[in-house]
Each structure stands twice: as C-alpha cells, then as structure tokens.
Design a protein around this motif. Structure first.
Motif, short mmCIF file in Angstrom:
data_model
loop_
_atom_site.label_atom_id
_atom_site.label_comp_id
_atom_site.label_asym_id
_atom_site.label_seq_id
_atom_site.Cartn_x
_atom_site.Cartn_y
_atom_site.Cartn_z
N GLU A 136 0.83 -1.20 0.00
CA GLU A 136 0.00 0.00 0.00
C GLU A 136 0.86 1.25 0.00
N GLY A 137 1.97 1.20 0.70
CA GLY A 137 2.88 2.35 0.69
C GLY A 137 3.39 2.67 -0.70
N LEU A 138 3.68 1.63 -1.48
CA LEU A 138 4.22 1.83 -2.82
C LEU A 138 3.13 2.22 -3.82
N PHE A 139 1.99 1.52 -3.79
CA PHE A 139 0.99 1.71 -4.83
C PHE A 139 -0.09 2.72 -4.47
N ARG A 140 -0.76 2.58 -3.33
CA ARG A 140 -1.78 3.54 -2.95
C ARG A 140 -1.21 4.74 -2.21
N VAL A 163 -3.79 -0.89 -12.17
CA VAL A 163 -3.18 -1.67 -13.26
C VAL A 163 -1.73 -1.99 -12.95
N ILE A 164 -0.99 -1.00 -12.49
CA ILE A 164 0.42 -1.22 -12.16
C ILE A 164 0.55 -2.21 -11.01
N PHE A 165 -0.35 -2.12 -10.05
CA PHE A 165 -0.36 -3.06 -8.93
C PHE A 165 -0.56 -4.49 -9.43
N GLY A 166 -1.50 -4.66 -10.36
CA GLY A 166 -1.74 -5.99 -10.92
C GLY A 166 -0.55 -6.49 -11.72
N LEU A 167 0.01 -5.62 -12.57
CA LEU A 167 1.14 -6.02 -13.40
C LEU A 167 2.37 -6.34 -12.56
N PRO A 182 -4.49 -15.29 -13.66
CA PRO A 182 -5.71 -14.89 -12.93
C PRO A 182 -5.38 -14.04 -11.70
N GLN A 183 -4.26 -14.33 -11.08
CA GLN A 183 -3.86 -13.56 -9.90
C GLN A 183 -3.57 -12.11 -10.28
N VAL A 184 -2.96 -11.90 -11.44
CA VAL A 184 -2.68 -10.54 -11.91
C VAL A 184 -3.99 -9.76 -12.06
N LEU A 185 -5.00 -10.39 -12.66
CA LEU A 185 -6.28 -9.72 -12.88
C LEU A 185 -7.00 -9.45 -11.57
N THR A 186 -7.07 -10.45 -10.70
CA THR A 186 -7.77 -10.27 -9.43
C THR A 186 -7.03 -9.28 -8.53
N THR A 187 -5.70 -9.25 -8.65
CA THR A 187 -4.92 -8.30 -7.85
C THR A 187 -5.19 -6.87 -8.29
N ALA A 188 -5.31 -6.66 -9.59
CA ALA A 188 -5.62 -5.32 -10.09
C ALA A 188 -6.98 -4.86 -9.57
N VAL A 189 -7.96 -5.76 -9.58
CA VAL A 189 -9.30 -5.43 -9.07
C VAL A 189 -9.24 -5.13 -7.58
N ALA A 190 -8.50 -5.96 -6.84
CA ALA A 190 -8.36 -5.73 -5.40
C ALA A 190 -7.67 -4.39 -5.13
N GLY A 191 -6.74 -4.03 -6.02
CA GLY A 191 -6.06 -2.74 -5.88
C GLY A 191 -7.04 -1.58 -5.90
N TYR A 192 -8.07 -1.70 -6.73
CA TYR A 192 -9.10 -0.67 -6.78
C TYR A 192 -9.87 -0.60 -5.46
N PHE A 193 -10.16 -1.76 -4.88
CA PHE A 193 -10.87 -1.79 -3.60
C PHE A 193 -10.02 -1.12 -2.51
N PHE A 194 -8.71 -1.38 -2.52
CA PHE A 194 -7.83 -0.76 -1.52
C PHE A 194 -7.73 0.75 -1.75
N TYR A 195 -7.78 1.15 -3.03
CA TYR A 195 -7.78 2.58 -3.34
C TYR A 195 -9.02 3.24 -2.76
N LEU A 196 -10.18 2.61 -2.92
CA LEU A 196 -11.41 3.16 -2.36
C LEU A 196 -11.34 3.20 -0.84
N ASP A 238 -14.76 -10.80 -3.99
CA ASP A 238 -14.18 -10.12 -5.14
C ASP A 238 -15.22 -9.92 -6.25
N ILE A 239 -15.99 -10.97 -6.53
CA ILE A 239 -16.99 -10.91 -7.60
C ILE A 239 -18.09 -9.90 -7.26
N VAL A 240 -18.61 -9.99 -6.04
CA VAL A 240 -19.68 -9.09 -5.62
C VAL A 240 -19.22 -7.64 -5.66
#
Length: 266
Positions: A136-140, A163-167, A182-196, A238-240
């Motif tokens: 979180e310190g690095l990305f958010r 996106v960078i978090f996922g990549l 799949p982990q890259v994709l789910t990680t990018a989505v989770a990154g958005y949740f952490f941003y929020l 994650d899906i919800v």
C-alpha cells in the motif's frame, strides 16, 4: 493557500511517472532477489508451512519492501500526502472495506492456523500486515501521489495505480507460470478496492490494515495440501464487489477533473 501548508509545499520534491515506474521495477527486483538468500529453497509463493518459512521468507520480503517505501517517502518528503487522504469519498463507499473484512472473518482457515500453533499464527499475521504496509505504501501511497502530482484525474489515478499493482504481480509468472495470470487480474481489481478504502477512510493506514488482513486470510486458506473451502468466500467477495464497482463507477468518479495533491486556493 493557508500559511501552514506553504512550508510542506515548498520542501516537497516531485517524482515523475517514469521515475515511479523505475521505482516499482527496482522494488520488485529487490523483493524477488534478496529473500532468495534467506528463505528455504523449497518454499512456494505465498505458501508458508513453518515458522522458518514465515520469518526467513515473508518477513525478509516485506522488510525490504517497507524499507524502500520509507526511504523514498522520506527523501521526497511526502509523509502527509502519502498517509493522509484529504479528498474523501461518501460514506457509502465503506461498503467495500467492510465486505472485504467480512470475507476475512468468515473465510480465514482458523482450524489450520490452530494446528500450527499460536506462535506461527502471530508471526504470519505480522508478516501479512507488513505486506499491506509495503504494497500500500508503494501503490496507494507513492503511486497515488505521483499520478496526482502529474495532473491525472481521480479516475485515472485509480485506474493506473490498480493496473500497475496488478502487473507488478506478473513477476510471479517466473515462479508460478501461467497460473499467475488470474492472480494478476484479481490483484488489479483488489487494488481498486484498496484505493477506495484509502479514499473513504482518509488514511492509508486503514488500507494497509485491510490489505494485510485480506492477505492473512488468503494465506491461511493455502495451509496444508489442499485449498480451504473458505477461499471461496474471498472469491465471492471479489466478484460481488467488482459488480458493485462497475455499477457505481459514475458515482465515485462523476467528473474527469484533475486531481492535484493540493486544492486550489480561492
């Protein structure tokens, strides 16, 4: 501009986006290579079965990451913009971190942790929370401030940091193969949740805690020879939340306005 904000603004350094991308690459190289000198040779990614694997693998990795983040934040003098969120989102956005924490509470494999004892569980929890601090310190933290300083809108800040978090997790392709996609994709989505989480709570520390607890629950589900059924709750969350995120994107980012680190004085 208020007089109290002037000293921080004048002493704060800038980090161009290309410099941030180089920082991310250097961070990944460091956390991928340095732990190779300490962790057991047969340790699998995010799978820790012994106290030795936790301390010599996870702790070293997160320790290196946290050190890099703190040094960079200190050099740039970004302590407040990294850790304090001035532009908070409406209270209903608390739904995202709350659902994540409910999934952690319900999906954590408590019986598997109990089988390994209190010491292992505490050390794993500390290591997982350290992951939250480091990433979180690095990305958010640094990432969000970098893109804001470059004049990106709030929506683009959320997009590119996620996106960078996922990549960044694509480095696991070298150790996990195509199974890491799949982990890259789910990680990018989770990154958005952490941003929020950062935006609604007003603090990066809250996002760090939620991220760390989320990883702790996920890691607990991988203990043993088979994945725990509780892992399904993490996937469901994650899906919800992804569906809710898509449905509410216009409410979160109603306008494409530049999101500078400091508001314009009237």
């Amino acid at each position: 501009m208020p007089m109290s904000a002037a000293p921080e603004q004048t002493t704060r350094r800038r980090l161009p986006i290309w410099g941030y991308l180089l920082l991310v690459v250097g961070y990944l190289v460091a956390i991928q290579t340095i732990p190779q000198l300490t962790k057991p040779s047969d340790t699998e990614y995010a799978n820790f079965e012994t106290i030795s694997e936790v301390t010599r693998g996870l702790w070293v990795t997160t320790g290196v990451g946290i050190l890099i983040v703190l040094v960079v934040v200190g050099v740039l003098r970004w302590w407040r913009p990294v850790f304090v969120e001035e532009n908070r989102l409406p209270r209903w956005v608390w739904l995202f971190p709350i659902v994540l924490l409910v999934a952690v509470a319900a999906g954590t494999a408590y019986s598997r942790l109990a089988d390994r004892g209190a010491t292992f569980t505490i050390l794993l929890l500390i290591g997982a929370l350290a992951v939250g601090v480091s990433e979180e310190g690095l990305f958010r933290g640094i990432g969000v401030v970098t893109f804001r300083e470059a004049g990106y809108s709030d929506g683009m800040v959320a997009l590119w940091t996620s996106v960078i978090f996922g990549l960044a997790h694509a480095t696991n392709l070298f150790t996990e193969g195509f199974g890491a996609i799949p982990q890259v994709l789910t990680t990018a989505v989770a990154g958005y949740f952490f941003y929020l989480t950062r935006r609604v709570s007003g603090s990066l520390i809250v996002a760090m805690a939620v991220h760390g607890l989320w990883d702790f629950g996920l890691i607990s589900c991988s203990l043993g020879d088979a994945i725990s059924l509780g892992a399904a709750l993490f996937i469901l969350a994650d899906i919800v939340l992804a569906i809710i995120a898509i449905a509410t994107i216009r409410k979160v980012f109603p306008k494409r306005q530049p999101s500078g680190s400091q508001p314009v004085a009237s």
